[in-house]
Write an enzyme that holds these catalytic residues in place. Structure first.
Site, PDB file in Angstrom:
ATOM      1  N   LYS A  61      46.611  37.805  33.695  1.00  0.00           N
ATOM      2  CA  LYS A  61      45.936  36.594  33.206  1.00  0.00           C
ATOM      3  C   LYS A  61      44.782  36.962  32.291  1.00  0.00           C
ATOM      4  O   LYS A  61      44.693  36.478  31.159  1.00  0.00           O
ATOM      5  CB  LYS A  61      45.391  35.772  34.390  1.00  0.00           C
ATOM      6  CG  LYS A  61      44.344  34.734  33.977  1.00  0.00           C
ATOM      7  CD  LYS A  61      43.809  33.948  35.145  1.00  0.00           C
ATOM      8  CE  LYS A  61      42.494  34.423  35.694  1.00  0.00           C
ATOM      9  NZ  LYS A  61      41.294  34.116  34.933  1.00  0.00           N
ATOM     10  N   ASN A  62      43.904  37.842  32.762  1.00  0.00           N
ATOM     11  CA  ASN A  62      42.680  38.096  31.997  1.00  0.00           C
ATOM     12  C   ASN A  62      42.943  38.878  30.713  1.00  0.00           C
ATOM     13  O   ASN A  62      42.102  38.914  29.820  1.00  0.00           O
ATOM     14  CB  ASN A  62      41.622  38.768  32.873  1.00  0.00           C
ATOM     15  CG  ASN A  62      41.045  37.772  33.881  1.00  0.00           C
ATOM     16  OD1 ASN A  62      41.209  36.566  33.720  1.00  0.00           O
ATOM     17  ND2 ASN A  62      40.409  38.269  34.922  1.00  0.00           N
ATOM     18  N   CYS A  87      35.943  29.068  36.584  1.00  0.00           N
ATOM     19  CA  CYS A  87      35.569  28.942  37.998  1.00  0.00           C
ATOM     20  C   CYS A  87      34.052  28.923  38.155  1.00  0.00           C
ATOM     21  O   CYS A  87      33.343  29.692  37.492  1.00  0.00           O
ATOM     22  CB  CYS A  87      36.130  30.115  38.794  1.00  0.00           C
ATOM     23  SG  CYS A  87      37.912  30.057  39.029  1.00  0.00           S
ATOM     24  N   ARG A  95      27.064  32.436  35.036  1.00  0.00           N
ATOM     25  CA  ARG A  95      27.961  32.865  33.968  1.00  0.00           C
ATOM     26  C   ARG A  95      27.460  32.535  32.557  1.00  0.00           C
ATOM     27  O   ARG A  95      28.148  31.869  31.777  1.00  0.00           O
ATOM     28  CB  ARG A  95      29.372  32.290  34.184  1.00  0.00           C
ATOM     29  CG  ARG A  95      29.927  32.570  35.558  1.00  0.00           C
ATOM     30  CD  ARG A  95      31.361  32.183  35.699  1.00  0.00           C
ATOM     31  NE  ARG A  95      32.270  33.188  35.166  1.00  0.00           N
ATOM     32  CZ  ARG A  95      33.592  33.073  35.176  1.00  0.00           C
ATOM     33  NH1 ARG A  95      34.141  31.987  35.681  1.00  0.00           N
ATOM     34  NH2 ARG A  95      34.352  34.024  34.694  1.00  0.00           N
ATOM     35  N   ASP A 125      37.058  40.303  41.679  1.00  0.00           N
ATOM     36  CA  ASP A 125      38.191  39.377  41.839  1.00  0.00           C
ATOM     37  C   ASP A 125      39.019  39.662  43.093  1.00  0.00           C
ATOM     38  O   ASP A 125      39.861  38.848  43.462  1.00  0.00           O
ATOM     39  CB  ASP A 125      39.117  39.452  40.616  1.00  0.00           C
ATOM     40  CG  ASP A 125      38.448  38.943  39.353  1.00  0.00           C
ATOM     41  OD1 ASP A 125      37.404  38.284  39.453  1.00  0.00           O
ATOM     42  OD2 ASP A 125      38.972  39.218  38.254  1.00  0.00           O
ATOM     43  N   ARG A 155      46.164  28.312  38.112  1.00  0.00           N
ATOM     44  CA  ARG A 155      45.603  28.781  36.841  1.00  0.00           C
ATOM     45  C   ARG A 155      45.855  30.271  36.656  1.00  0.00           C
ATOM     46  O   ARG A 155      45.877  30.763  35.531  1.00  0.00           O
ATOM     47  CB  ARG A 155      44.075  28.559  36.826  1.00  0.00           C
ATOM     48  CG  ARG A 155      43.670  27.126  36.616  1.00  0.00           C
ATOM     49  CD  ARG A 155      42.176  27.036  36.412  1.00  0.00           C
ATOM     50  NE  ARG A 155      41.728  28.196  35.661  1.00  0.00           N
ATOM     51  CZ  ARG A 155      40.592  28.846  35.875  1.00  0.00           C
ATOM     52  NH1 ARG A 155      39.764  28.454  36.811  1.00  0.00           N
ATOM     53  NH2 ARG A 155      40.250  29.880  35.144  1.00  0.00           N
TER      54      ARG A 155
HETATM   55  N1  EPU Z   1      26.846  38.097  32.126  1.00  0.00           N
HETATM   56  C1  EPU Z   1      25.634  37.717  31.567  1.00  0.00           C
HETATM   57  N2  EPU Z   1      25.627  37.381  30.243  1.00  0.00           N
HETATM   58  C2  EPU Z   1      26.743  37.405  29.474  1.00  0.00           C
HETATM   59  C3  EPU Z   1      27.967  37.798  30.050  1.00  0.00           C
HETATM   60  C4  EPU Z   1      27.983  38.141  31.390  1.00  0.00           C
HETATM   61  O1  EPU Z   1      24.608  37.681  32.235  1.00  0.00           O
HETATM   62  O2  EPU Z   1      26.656  37.079  28.286  1.00  0.00           O
HETATM   63  C5  EPU Z   1      26.881  38.455  33.559  1.00  0.00           C
HETATM   64  C6  EPU Z   1      27.716  37.445  34.357  1.00  0.00           C
HETATM   65  O3  EPU Z   1      26.961  36.332  34.744  1.00  0.00           O
HETATM   66  C7  EPU Z   1      28.169  38.298  35.527  1.00  0.00           C
HETATM   67  C8  EPU Z   1      28.356  39.675  34.890  1.00  0.00           C
HETATM   68  O4  EPU Z   1      27.572  39.676  33.695  1.00  0.00           O
HETATM   69  O5  EPU Z   1      27.147  38.354  36.477  1.00  0.00           O
HETATM   70  C9  EPU Z   1      29.789  40.062  34.551  1.00  0.00           C
HETATM   71  O6  EPU Z   1      30.409  39.020  33.824  1.00  0.00           O
HETATM   72  P1  EPU Z   1      31.641  39.261  32.834  1.00  0.00           P
HETATM   73  O7  EPU Z   1      31.198  38.855  31.477  1.00  0.00           O
HETATM   74  O8  EPU Z   1      32.161  40.627  33.032  1.00  0.00           O
HETATM   75  O9  EPU Z   1      32.686  38.223  33.378  1.00  0.00           O
HETATM   76  P2  EPU Z   1      33.454  37.088  32.601  1.00  0.00           P
HETATM   77  O10 EPU Z   1      33.831  37.545  31.237  1.00  0.00           O
HETATM   78  O11 EPU Z   1      32.737  35.796  32.749  1.00  0.00           O
HETATM   79  C10 EPU Z   1      35.777  37.989  33.384  1.00  0.00           C
HETATM   80  C11 EPU Z   1      36.991  37.399  34.044  1.00  0.00           C
HETATM   81  C12 EPU Z   1      36.672  37.085  35.491  1.00  0.00           C
HETATM   82  C13 EPU Z   1      36.253  38.367  36.196  1.00  0.00           C
HETATM   83  C14 EPU Z   1      35.087  39.020  35.452  1.00  0.00           C
HETATM   84  C15 EPU Z   1      34.692  40.368  36.022  1.00  0.00           C
HETATM   85  C16 EPU Z   1      38.140  36.265  32.262  1.00  0.00           C
HETATM   86  C17 EPU Z   1      38.493  35.000  31.602  1.00  0.00           C
HETATM   87  N3  EPU Z   1      37.370  36.195  33.338  1.00  0.00           N
HETATM   88  O12 EPU Z   1      34.762  37.000  33.476  1.00  0.00           O
HETATM   89  O13 EPU Z   1      37.860  36.608  36.070  1.00  0.00           O
HETATM   90  O14 EPU Z   1      35.828  38.062  37.507  1.00  0.00           O
HETATM   91  O15 EPU Z   1      35.428  39.199  34.068  1.00  0.00           O
HETATM   92  O16 EPU Z   1      35.763  41.234  36.026  1.00  0.00           O
HETATM   93  O17 EPU Z   1      38.573  37.321  31.847  1.00  0.00           O
HETATM   94  C18 EPU Z   1      39.100  35.575  37.773  1.00  0.00           C
HETATM   95  O18 EPU Z   1      40.106  36.062  37.237  1.00  0.00           O
HETATM   96  O19 EPU Z   1      39.120  35.009  38.901  1.00  0.00           O
HETATM   97  C19 EPU Z   1      37.823  35.678  37.079  1.00  0.00           C
HETATM   98  C20 EPU Z   1      36.756  34.966  37.431  1.00  0.00           C
END
Ligand code: EPU
Length: 417
Positions: free
Chosen positions: A22-23, A116, A121, A304, A396
């Site tokens: 998915k990701n 989610c 985030r 995850d 999803r």
């Molecule tokens: N963060 C910030 N600022 C930013 C970006 C991230 O503070 O600009 C913080 C976030 O709040 C969090 C940490 O950095 O505390 C890591 O966030 P990351 O950006 O890595 O996560 P994401 O891009 O929001 C993706 C996946 C998530 C998965 C995470 C970590 C997608 C669409 N989502 O989220 O997937 O948990 O990386 O591996 O790719 C899931 O599949 O259930 C899911 C939530």
């Protein structure tokens, strides 16, 4: 609304085949927009997040053909338009359209992404990166307007190895002038997968999969074909199902190395697994040992998988802990696991799980994708029939979950309510 019904206490035997990630798919699809030709993706999972992305691409003028697990994206007539809020807020990954459209057109207007509710985030790293590349970011209400006369390659240091920011900045920098280097980049397999596609399209990206990614900007990207990497979170979820109630349950089409952080922890618990090149066979045992988990960026233990792992820790004899270091609000499955019989207390970012537990069926609610997966796994070993509301969250991200589990002996169904 959809509800899942799970009759517990059945052993799972046979084969579960893992789908495309998915990701990874949710980034490959927006990244395709950088092309001025045709992108063909294979092993695309059939999940509702992909439906939402297809809607966005179609809105932007791409011609999409989806057959079985293939997706053909013809970008020749794509236009830069403001994506309606009601579609972009359906999923987190809509933020990748910011990078793709900004890179290609030097201008993008987009609403806050959805996804989610597992923490605040923010996307400040994405926006700060765009600014470092020369763009101006204006926030108007709940809309971002990002504009650049030109994008110029630069050095970007991420204070946290964010998956989304790494991917988005890699996407946008592909069309920046000169060289961009992302330091402290995330290293997840899906980042490698997206870099593979972009390079086939004509990009010059080196170092994806390491913590330093170097992107040399180009001026045009063409047609390419890319297979979506297997979903290691889906794989990990079913491996945990095997440890809970498997009887020679074989999980196929995965890359075992991608879930080494999970399988190492399962070995510590005393779980017996037969790990082959692209499959893992697993049978449940009694008397698992307690363990301590800390979620970390890849290759550490994935956030995850901590929710799906919780019911297994509750079966262990003794006290286990989970420290959630990535998101602030990722224990929403715990009140429901407690209702089903678990002895768990949460202190700040640590869940303390005292086992062993005999789970009993209840009516529960999936508050987010992985919380839902956790409840399904718990229901598989609970006595009685569990009903899970909010199952849309699970659909999803898990392709054909009902069918895959039914095929190996689970008594599970979804009904409209
Ligand atoms: N963060 C910030 N600022 C930013 C970006 C991230 O503070 O600009 C913080 C976030 O709040 C969090 C940490 O950095 O505390 C890591 O966030 P990351 O950006 O890595 O996560 P994401 O891009 O929001 C993706 C996946 C998530 C998965 C995470 C970590 C997608 C669409 N989502 O989220 O997937 O948990 O990386 O591996 O790719 C899931 O599949 O259930 C899911 C939530």
């Amino acid at each position: 609304m959809k509800q899942m019904i799970v009759e517990g206490s059945h052993k799972l035997s046979g084969v579960i085949e893992i789908s495309g990630s998915k990701n990874s798919a949710v980034a490959l699809i927006p990244a395709s927009l950088l092309s001025s030709g045709v992108i063909e993706l294979t092993n695309v999972p059939n999940i509702s997040d992909i439906d939402a992305l297809t809607e966005i691409l179609t809105f932007l003028g791409a011609e999409i053909k989806r057959t079985d697990k293939k997706m053909r994206i013809d970008c020749t007539k794509v236009q830069n338009k403001e994506i309606p809020e009601n579609i972009s807020k359906r999923l987190r990954a809509s933020y990748y359209f910011m990078g793709a459209l900004l890179g290609k057109y030097k201008h993008v207007e987009m609403y806050f992404p959805g996804g989610c509710s597992i923490g605040k985030r923010p996307i400040n790293f994405h926006l700060e990166g765009f600014e470092k590349l020369g763009a101006k970011v204006i926030i108007e209400g709940n809309k971002y307007i990002v504009d650049a006369e030109e994008l110029i390659g630069t050095d970007i240091d991420l204070s946290i190895a964010s998956v989304g920011a790494t991917m988005n900045l890699m996407i946008v920098a592909t069309y920046a002038k000169g060289v961009t280097t992302i330091h402290n980049a995330a290293r997840e397999p899906h980042i490698v997968n997206v870099a593979q596609l972009l390079n086939k399209m004509g990009a010059k990206i080196e170092g994806a999969g390491s913590s330093e990614i170097r992107i040399e900007g180009v001026t045009n990207l063409g047609s390419a074909e890319q297979e979506v990497v297997p979903d290691y979170i889906e794989a990990g979820t079913y491996v945990i199902a095997g440890a809970l109630c498997g009887n020679h349950l074989e999980i196929k089409n995965l890359v075992p190395e991608h879930i080494a952080s999970l399988t190492n922890k399962l070995k510590e618990m005393g779980v017996a697994m037969d790990v082959k090149e692209n499959s893992i066979c697993i049978s449940a045992r009694e008397n698992y040992l307690p363990i301590d988990i800390k979620t970390e960026v890849y290759p550490g233990f994935p956030t995850d998988l901590q929710q799906p792992l919780t019911p297994l820790l509750a079966l262990a004899h003794g006290t286990s802990t989970i420290q959630e270091n990535i998101f602030e609000n990722r224990f929403m499955h715990i009140p429901y696991l407690k209702e089903m019989g678990a002895d768990i207390t949460v202190e700040d970012k640590v869940a303390i799980i005292k086992g062993p537990t005999s789970f009993r069926a209840k009516q529960v609610v999936a508050t987010d994708l992985r919380a839902g997966a956790s409840l399904i796994l718990t229901a598989l070993v609970a006595e009685g029939t569990t009903t899970i509301d909010g199952i849309e969250h699970v659909l999803r991200g898990y392709e054909d979950i009902t069918q895959k589990l039914t095929n190996v002996g689970a008594k599970i169904s979804i009904q409209e309510i």
